[in-house]
Scaffold this motif. Structure first.
Motif, PDB file in Angstrom:
ATOM      1  N   SER A   5      63.735  10.954  -4.471  1.00  0.00           N
ATOM      2  CA  SER A   5      62.787  10.790  -5.578  1.00  0.00           C
ATOM      3  C   SER A   5      62.511   9.321  -5.849  1.00  0.00           C
ATOM      4  CB  SER A   5      63.324  11.452  -6.848  1.00  0.00           C
ATOM      5  OG  SER A   5      63.379  12.840  -6.708  1.00  0.00           O
ATOM      6  N   VAL A   6      63.569   8.520  -5.856  1.00  0.00           N
ATOM      7  CA  VAL A   6      63.386   7.091  -6.117  1.00  0.00           C
ATOM      8  C   VAL A   6      62.608   6.439  -4.980  1.00  0.00           C
ATOM      9  CG1 VAL A   6      64.566   4.893  -6.516  1.00  0.00           C
ATOM     10  CG2 VAL A   6      65.420   6.969  -7.595  1.00  0.00           C
ATOM     11  N   GLU A   7      62.925   6.807  -3.751  1.00  0.00           N
ATOM     12  CA  GLU A   7      62.185   6.255  -2.609  1.00  0.00           C
ATOM     13  C   GLU A   7      60.716   6.651  -2.679  1.00  0.00           C
ATOM     14  OE1 GLU A   7      64.280   7.638   0.841  1.00  0.00           O
ATOM     15  OE2 GLU A   7      66.121   6.628   0.237  1.00  0.00           O
ATOM     16  N   THR A   8      60.441   7.910  -2.996  1.00  0.00           N
ATOM     17  CA  THR A   8      59.060   8.382  -3.115  1.00  0.00           C
ATOM     18  C   THR A   8      58.344   7.645  -4.243  1.00  0.00           C
ATOM     19  OG1 THR A   8      59.651  10.545  -2.240  1.00  0.00           O
ATOM     20  CG2 THR A   8      57.628  10.431  -3.542  1.00  0.00           C
ATOM     21  N   PHE A   9      59.030   7.489  -5.380  1.00  0.00           N
ATOM     22  CA  PHE A   9      58.462   6.756  -6.512  1.00  0.00           C
ATOM     23  C   PHE A   9      58.121   5.328  -6.112  1.00  0.00           C
ATOM     24  CE2 PHE A   9      59.309   3.633  -9.828  1.00  0.00           C
ATOM     25  CZ  PHE A   9      58.402   4.009 -10.808  1.00  0.00           C
ATOM     26  N   ARG A  10      59.076   4.633  -5.507  1.00  0.00           N
ATOM     27  CA  ARG A  10      58.845   3.221  -5.144  1.00  0.00           C
ATOM     28  C   ARG A  10      57.694   3.069  -4.152  1.00  0.00           C
ATOM     29  NH1 ARG A  10      65.061   1.536  -4.819  1.00  0.00           N
ATOM     30  NH2 ARG A  10      65.289   0.827  -6.943  1.00  0.00           N
ATOM     31  N   ALA A  11      57.631   3.973  -3.183  1.00  0.00           N
ATOM     32  CA  ALA A  11      56.541   3.899  -2.200  1.00  0.00           C
ATOM     33  C   ALA A  11      55.196   4.119  -2.891  1.00  0.00           C
ATOM     34  CB  ALA A  11      56.756   4.926  -1.101  1.00  0.00           C
ATOM     35  N   SER A  12      55.138   5.095  -3.776  1.00  0.00           N
ATOM     36  CA  SER A  12      53.906   5.370  -4.505  1.00  0.00           C
ATOM     37  C   SER A  12      53.535   4.205  -5.418  1.00  0.00           C
ATOM     38  CB  SER A  12      54.056   6.656  -5.326  1.00  0.00           C
ATOM     39  OG  SER A  12      52.930   6.878  -6.134  1.00  0.00           O
ATOM     40  N   LEU A  13      54.517   3.670  -6.128  1.00  0.00           N
ATOM     41  CA  LEU A  13      54.255   2.525  -6.995  1.00  0.00           C
ATOM     42  C   LEU A  13      53.704   1.359  -6.191  1.00  0.00           C
ATOM     43  CD1 LEU A  13      54.364   1.110  -9.735  1.00  0.00           C
ATOM     44  CD2 LEU A  13      56.783   0.600  -9.289  1.00  0.00           C
ATOM     45  N   PRO A 111      46.615   6.982  -2.647  1.00  0.00           N
ATOM     46  CA  PRO A 111      45.917   7.843  -1.687  1.00  0.00           C
ATOM     47  C   PRO A 111      46.813   8.924  -1.089  1.00  0.00           C
ATOM     48  CG  PRO A 111      46.332   5.675  -0.729  1.00  0.00           C
ATOM     49  CD  PRO A 111      46.744   5.602  -2.180  1.00  0.00           C
ATOM     50  N   GLU A 112      48.120   8.798  -1.275  1.00  0.00           N
ATOM     51  CA  GLU A 112      49.058   9.795  -0.756  1.00  0.00           C
ATOM     52  C   GLU A 112      49.638  10.677  -1.874  1.00  0.00           C
ATOM     53  OE1 GLU A 112      51.923   8.139   2.008  1.00  0.00           O
ATOM     54  OE2 GLU A 112      50.514   6.520   2.489  1.00  0.00           O
ATOM     55  N   PHE A 113      48.945  10.716  -3.010  1.00  0.00           N
ATOM     56  CA  PHE A 113      49.418  11.494  -4.157  1.00  0.00           C
ATOM     57  C   PHE A 113      49.494  12.980  -3.812  1.00  0.00           C
ATOM     58  CE2 PHE A 113      49.034  13.868  -8.096  1.00  0.00           C
ATOM     59  CZ  PHE A 113      49.931  13.214  -8.914  1.00  0.00           C
ATOM     60  N   THR A 114      50.628  13.593  -4.156  1.00  0.00           N
ATOM     61  CA  THR A 114      50.862  15.026  -3.975  1.00  0.00           C
ATOM     62  C   THR A 114      51.674  15.512  -5.175  1.00  0.00           C
ATOM     63  OG1 THR A 114      52.994  14.683  -2.871  1.00  0.00           O
ATOM     64  CG2 THR A 114      51.026  14.788  -1.441  1.00  0.00           C
ATOM     65  N   PRO A 115      51.856  16.815  -5.323  1.00  0.00           N
ATOM     66  CA  PRO A 115      52.755  17.295  -6.380  1.00  0.00           C
ATOM     67  C   PRO A 115      54.179  16.727  -6.241  1.00  0.00           C
ATOM     68  CG  PRO A 115      51.386  19.093  -5.620  1.00  0.00           C
ATOM     69  CD  PRO A 115      51.129  17.927  -4.685  1.00  0.00           C
ATOM     70  N   GLU A 116      54.619  16.493  -5.016  1.00  0.00           N
ATOM     71  CA  GLU A 116      55.945  15.903  -4.803  1.00  0.00           C
ATOM     72  C   GLU A 116      56.006  14.475  -5.344  1.00  0.00           C
ATOM     73  OE1 GLU A 116      58.296  14.220  -1.015  1.00  0.00           O
ATOM     74  OE2 GLU A 116      57.852  16.371  -0.876  1.00  0.00           O
ATOM     75  N   VAL A 117      54.935  13.715  -5.148  1.00  0.00           N
ATOM     76  CA  VAL A 117      54.875  12.351  -5.679  1.00  0.00           C
ATOM     77  C   VAL A 117      54.901  12.390  -7.207  1.00  0.00           C
ATOM     78  CG1 VAL A 117      53.398  10.302  -5.900  1.00  0.00           C
ATOM     79  CG2 VAL A 117      53.761  11.347  -3.657  1.00  0.00           C
ATOM     80  N   GLU A 118      54.128  13.279  -7.786  1.00  0.00           N
ATOM     81  CA  GLU A 118      54.130  13.407  -9.245  1.00  0.00           C
ATOM     82  C   GLU A 118      55.525  13.763  -9.750  1.00  0.00           C
ATOM     83  OE1 GLU A 118      52.176  15.931 -12.932  1.00  0.00           O
ATOM     84  OE2 GLU A 118      51.320  16.170 -10.928  1.00  0.00           O
ATOM     85  N   LYS A 119      56.175  14.687  -9.087  1.00  0.00           N
ATOM     86  CA  LYS A 119      57.531  15.090  -9.474  1.00  0.00           C
ATOM     87  C   LYS A 119      58.485  13.893  -9.407  1.00  0.00           C
ATOM     88  CE  LYS A 119      61.159  18.395  -8.406  1.00  0.00           C
ATOM     89  NZ  LYS A 119      61.951  18.881  -7.325  1.00  0.00           N
ATOM     90  N   ALA A 120      58.358  13.083  -8.374  1.00  0.00           N
ATOM     91  CA  ALA A 120      59.216  11.898  -8.235  1.00  0.00           C
ATOM     92  C   ALA A 120      58.994  10.933  -9.402  1.00  0.00           C
ATOM     93  CB  ALA A 120      58.955  11.204  -6.902  1.00  0.00           C
ATOM     94  N   TRP A 121      57.744  10.686  -9.765  1.00  0.00           N
ATOM     95  CA  TRP A 121      57.469   9.807 -10.905  1.00  0.00           C
ATOM     96  C   TRP A 121      58.129  10.361 -12.163  1.00  0.00           C
ATOM     97  CZ3 TRP A 121      54.474   5.292 -11.834  1.00  0.00           C
ATOM     98  CH2 TRP A 121      53.950   4.694 -10.682  1.00  0.00           C
ATOM     99  N   ARG A 122      57.960  11.649 -12.402  1.00  0.00           N
ATOM    100  CA  ARG A 122      58.532  12.258 -13.606  1.00  0.00           C
ATOM    101  C   ARG A 122      60.059  12.160 -13.596  1.00  0.00           C
ATOM    102  NH1 ARG A 122      54.917  14.913 -16.755  1.00  0.00           N
ATOM    103  NH2 ARG A 122      52.906  15.430 -15.813  1.00  0.00           N
TER     104      ARG A 122
END
Length: 136
Positions: A5-13, A111-122
């Motif tokens: 989750s943290v890795e996904t969050f950081r990549a998205s950020l 551009p890579e936003f998905t429900p998984e990315v949203e979940k990671a942010w939350r």
């Protein structure tokens, strides 16, 4: 907290911050969310505020992976004191609008936003938001 989750969050950020208008879009949404929020930000210098928010998002990510008495949590306590009723008076309920406006901006700019990315942010931001609320 799952490390993914943290890795996904950081990549998205990182993807979001690559677009300078990301944080401006977030603040536009947030300010439009209520008269109370508009009032809180009426004298804000946004170039400085966007730098502070960027730092705070990274601190929240580190805190999410850390123990409660660690340096990032002490920094979260400092932020919480600043946002408490005795200073900026950011009511706990306002963090819901903050998170939803932030996620709308993420959805727009990642551009890579998905429900998984949203979940990671939350998941990553939830412990920090809870700390801010608890210290009100």
């Amino acid at each position: 907290m799952p490390s993914g989750s943290v890795e996904t969050f950081r990549a998205s950020l990182g993807r979001c911050l690559a677009t300078p208008s990301f944080l401006h879009s977030f603040y536009d949404r947030l300010i439009e969310s209520s008269e109370e929020v508009r009032e809180k930000f009426k004298n804000t210098e946004f170039a400085r505020q966007t730098r502070i928010l960027t730092d705070s998002l990274y601190i929240m990510a580190v805190a999410a992976e850390s123990k409660g008495d660690s340096v990032p949590w002490r920094e979260m306590d400092r932020l919480a004191a600043r946002h408490s009723r005795t200073e900026l008076d950011i009511r706990p309920e306002l963090y819901d609008a903050w998170l939803e406006c932030l996620l709308m901006a993420v959805k727009q700019f990642d551009p890579e936003f998905t429900p998984e990315v949203e979940k990671a942010w939350r998941e990553v931001l939830a412990p920090g938001i809870e700390r801010l609320r608890s210290k009100y």
